[in-house]
Design an enzyme around this catalytic site. Structure first.
Site, short mmCIF file in Angstrom:
data_model
loop_
_atom_site.label_atom_id
_atom_site.label_comp_id
_atom_site.label_asym_id
_atom_site.label_seq_id
_atom_site.Cartn_x
_atom_site.Cartn_y
_atom_site.Cartn_z
CG PHE A 154 -15.37 -1.09 3.12
CD1 PHE A 154 -16.28 -1.86 3.85
CD2 PHE A 154 -14.32 -0.51 3.81
CE1 PHE A 154 -16.16 -2.01 5.22
CE2 PHE A 154 -14.19 -0.65 5.18
CZ PHE A 154 -15.10 -1.41 5.88
NE ARG B 127 -0.72 -0.28 4.92
CZ ARG B 127 -0.99 0.30 6.09
NH1 ARG B 127 -1.83 1.29 6.16
NH2 ARG B 127 -0.44 -0.16 7.20
CG HIS C 154 -6.01 -2.42 5.04
ND1 HIS C 154 -5.36 -1.37 4.44
CD2 HIS C 154 -5.84 -2.23 6.37
CE1 HIS C 154 -4.83 -0.59 5.35
NE2 HIS C 154 -5.09 -1.09 6.54
CD GLU D 297 -17.67 2.71 1.82
OE1 GLU D 297 -18.91 2.77 1.88
OE2 GLU D 297 -16.93 2.89 2.82
CB SER E 49 -5.72 2.99 6.05
OG SER E 49 -6.05 3.32 7.38
NE ARG F 236 -2.96 -2.69 9.65
CZ ARG F 236 -2.58 -3.24 10.81
NH1 ARG F 236 -2.39 -4.53 10.92
NH2 ARG F 236 -2.39 -2.48 11.88
C1 LIG Z 1 -18.47 0.79 5.05
C2 LIG Z 1 -17.26 1.22 5.79
N1 LIG Z 1 -16.41 2.08 5.21
C3 LIG Z 1 -15.28 2.45 5.86
C4 LIG Z 1 -15.00 1.96 7.10
C5 LIG Z 1 -13.69 2.33 7.80
N2 LIG Z 1 -13.95 3.15 8.99
C6 LIG Z 1 -13.94 2.62 10.23
S1 LIG Z 1 -14.33 3.74 11.41
C7 LIG Z 1 -14.48 4.97 10.27
C8 LIG Z 1 -14.88 6.35 10.70
C9 LIG Z 1 -16.16 6.36 11.45
O1 LIG Z 1 -16.51 7.64 11.87
P1 LIG Z 1 -17.76 7.84 12.81
O2 LIG Z 1 -18.93 7.10 12.26
O3 LIG Z 1 -17.94 9.30 13.00
O4 LIG Z 1 -17.35 7.10 14.14
P2 LIG Z 1 -16.65 7.68 15.45
O5 LIG Z 1 -16.06 9.02 15.15
O6 LIG Z 1 -17.75 7.83 16.44
O7 LIG Z 1 -15.65 6.68 15.88
C10 LIG Z 1 -14.23 4.48 8.98
C11 LIG Z 1 -14.27 5.29 7.75
C12 LIG Z 1 -15.90 1.05 7.67
N3 LIG Z 1 -15.67 0.49 8.86
N4 LIG Z 1 -17.03 0.71 7.00
#
Ligand SMILES: Cc1ncc(C[n+]2csc(CCOP(=O)(O)OP(=O)(O)O)c2C)c(N)n1
Lengths: 326, 274
Positions: A85, A12, A111, A60, A39, A169
């Site tokens: 995703f 990556r 990843h 996405e 990432s 990763r």
């Molecule tokens: C469909 C999907 N896309 C991307 C991710 C990667 N991802 C994990 S946490 C996150 C950010 C989440 O932000 P938020 O919903 O505001 O949660 P918080 O700030 O409360 O932790 C992302 C993009 C994922 N888990 N699922």
């Protein structure tokens, strides 16, 4: 050119820096990201070209649609998120808007595989290659190291049409130096051999080389092919391997029933049947754990390749002696 | 009426949960502290005052369901479940390790009390709707509480479920949005703004309540108010601070998804206090 050097790097890591280099050379690169730019390393591109970097947020499906629009308007549109995703979350969008249009969209999914590790199965991508390879007209590339990843990304940028590139990763051994030339659609012969062929993909390539070295000690001359382009498959190299070495073991970080094992079997079975073995995930999900532990537990190892090579060679010899006595 | 005793007890519990989150993530060497710490009071209010549940009978058909849609914040759920007696507190230290029940993102049928798998954002509310539709068919009157991230509200499926729940008049559904303003890479309003979330949800037919998501009294009042709403679901927009309680993590996108070092753990625990 193929000497294993001790350097380690994640595939990556090639992504952001290669795009920056290509943009500097004048390619109309744009990047669409879905909140995983740190990432995937896509965010590095944003630092250099903020106006050519679009974050859609965690969306996405929208990412694919916007990439298509950018591509249709003449941009080389890269989009990226995790392999779970992309393509999983946006399969229909990819099918209709990318595969069926042939637009110049480059999907880079980081990843890949179970080597994601501790995040667990929702983040471990072991079906992405099956999903993306089901689509006609999409080049699918799984680089074996960071150098090959750089070259694959550049090739995708310079070749019109849809691409899917899977990166990983963890930091893994660097196999290639810059004298290597990635050839789209061609398996790379990493090691000649006449007794058996191991066809490997991604993180499994250096493990295949380790297996071949171990087998050499036991007098087994093992060919190693890096099947970096998974779609379309290099059928010629597969048929030659079957014909010349008489036994094949595939090795991939993916489900075997829908992955490279299935695709290679289809070629071997229809063109030149020989005994085959498959190293990969077997009809199950993994779990959370350190990536090396997981590869060990789920038998994605050089030892497993060695074991299966011996098994297919026994079957090959069995078939020969059957032939002689009959 | 929420008594001061209740608030004092919950405040003490919240501290213990915060401490558990920090120690388990440090031990695991990875995971998501920011969005776990922002949701501590929300889970505290739910598990120790609002939910009808029984740790000894995690599959009791009439239990209220808590669904963690933002599955990366599962440390706060494990810590809360341990505090509530669903699993031994010591087991928290196995988080993310090979062979552990405590997977890196929530997984159904692992730890008792985990209602649903998660990790791919945007899916939890749909699941909650399904549970309630089944409950309606079976004449059961359990309630469903679903916690979403604000970044998660960018997902298309979230809006599909936002549209669906009022259509079915699911007044036993409460969606709680952890409005901490930060997502994975950066701030929500500079990535893809979701505001005015209250007006959008109201336009979709939700009863909307905005609260300070670290104020237990406000949370308990809002959850009580939700019980009285008929004919439509309730959305509680809980304004929170990502990384709440640990100065260097607060409102800092860098602390979305990484574990503290041993030194940082000491500082964090000192700030959280006993
Ligand atoms: C469909 C999907 N896309 C991307 C991710 C990667 N991802 C994990 S946490 C996150 C950010 C989440 O932000 P938020 O919903 O505001 O949660 P918080 O700030 O409360 O932790 C992302 C993009 C994922 N888990 N699922």
């Amino acid at each position: 050119m193929t000497a294993v050097s001790p350097a380690l790097a994640a595939t990556r890591e090639a992504f952001g820096p290669t795009l920056i280099r290509l943009a500097k050379e004048g390619l109309p690169i744009v990047v669409v990201d879905a909140d995983l730019g740190a990432s995937t390393t896509a965010r590095k591109f944003r630092d250099e070209y903020p106006d050519r970097f679009f974050s859609v947020g965690i969306a996405e499906q929208n990412m694919i649609g916007i990439s298509c629009g950018l591509a249709a308007a003449g941009k080389v549109a890269f989009c990226s998120t995790f392999g779970v995703f992309l393509p999983g979350r946006c399969f229909d969008q990819i099918r209709v808007s990318v595969a069926q249009t042939g637009l110049n969209v480059k999907m880079v999914a980081s990843h890949g595989g179970i080597s994601v590790g501790e995040d667990g199965i929702s983040a471990q991508s072991i079906e992405d290659l099956a999903i993306i390879c089901s689509l006609p007209g999409v080049w699918v590339i799984v680089p074996a190291d960071v150098e090959e990843a750089r070259q694959a990304i550049e090739t995708a940028a310079r070749t019109p049409g849809p691409f899917y590139i899977r990166t990983g990763r963890p930091k893994i051994p660097v196999i290639y130096d810059d004298t290597y030339r990635f050839q789209l659609g061609k398996a790379h012969l990493l090691r000649p051999g006449s007794d058996v062929t191991v066809i490997a993909l991604g993180i499994m390539v250096h493990r295949a080389l380790d297996a071949a070295t171990a087998l050499e000690q036991e007098g087994i001359d093992c060919r190693v092919l890096n099947m970096a382009t998974l779609r379309p498959l290099d059928e010629e190299a597969i048929v030659a391997a079957a014909r010349e070495t008489g036994a094949i073991v595939t090795a991939e970080e993916h489900l075997i029933h829908s992955g490279m094992a299935a695709m290679v079997s289809q070629v071997v079975g229809s063109k030149c049947p020989v005994p085959m073995g498959a190293v990969g995930m077997r009809d199950q999900y993994a779990e959370s754990g350190r990536w090396e532990e997981l590869l060990e537990k789920y038998h994605l190892t050089a030892e497993e390749i060695v074991r299966q090579v011996k098994e297919v060679m026994a079957r090959k010899q069995g078939a020969r002696s059957d032939g002689r006595s009959g | 009426m929420v008594t001061t005793d209740t608030i004092d007890e919950l405040t003490a519990t919240a501290k213990r949960i915060r401490r558990s989150i920090i120690t388990m993530l440090t031990e695991a060497g990875g995971g998501h502290p920011g969005g776990s710490l922002s949701a501590v009071e929300i889970l505290c209010a739910l598990y120790f005052d609002v939910l009808q549940h029984d740790p000894k009978r995690p599959d009791w058909p009439d239990r209220d369901r808590f669904i963690l849609s933002k599955g990366h914040a599962v440390p706060v759920l494990y810590a809360t479940l341990a505090e509530a007696g669903y699993l031994p507190v010591e087991e928290l230290m196995t988080l993310r390790k090979l062979g552990s029940r405590l997977q890196g993102h929530s997984k159904i049928n692992t730890v008792p009390g985990i209602e649903m798998s998660a990790g791919s954002l945007g899916q939890g509310l749909s699941y909650g709707i399904g549970q309630l539709l089944a409950g309606r068919l079976d004449g059961r009157d359990f309630r469903v509480y679903c916690l979403l991230g604000d970044g998660e509200c960018q997902e298309g499926q979230t809006w599909e479920s936002f549209m669906c729940a009022p259509f079915h008049q699911l007044d036993r559904l409460v969606a709680i949005i952890d409005r901490n303003g930060v997502q994975n890479d950066w701030f929500v309003n500079e990535t893809m703004e979701i505001d005015p979330l209250d007006a959008k949800l109201a336009a979709f037919g939700w009863h909307v309540i905005s609260v300070d998501g670290h104020d237990l009294r406000q949370l308990l009042d809002a959850l009580e108010e939700a019980k009285g709403v008929t004919g439509r679901p309730t959305a509680i927009i809980a304004k929170t601070v990502k990384g709440k309680g640990v100065s260097f993590m607060e409102n800092n996108p860098a602390w979305h998804g990484k574990a503290p070092s041993a030194e940082q753990m000491e500082q964090a625990l000192a700030e959280i206090g006993e």
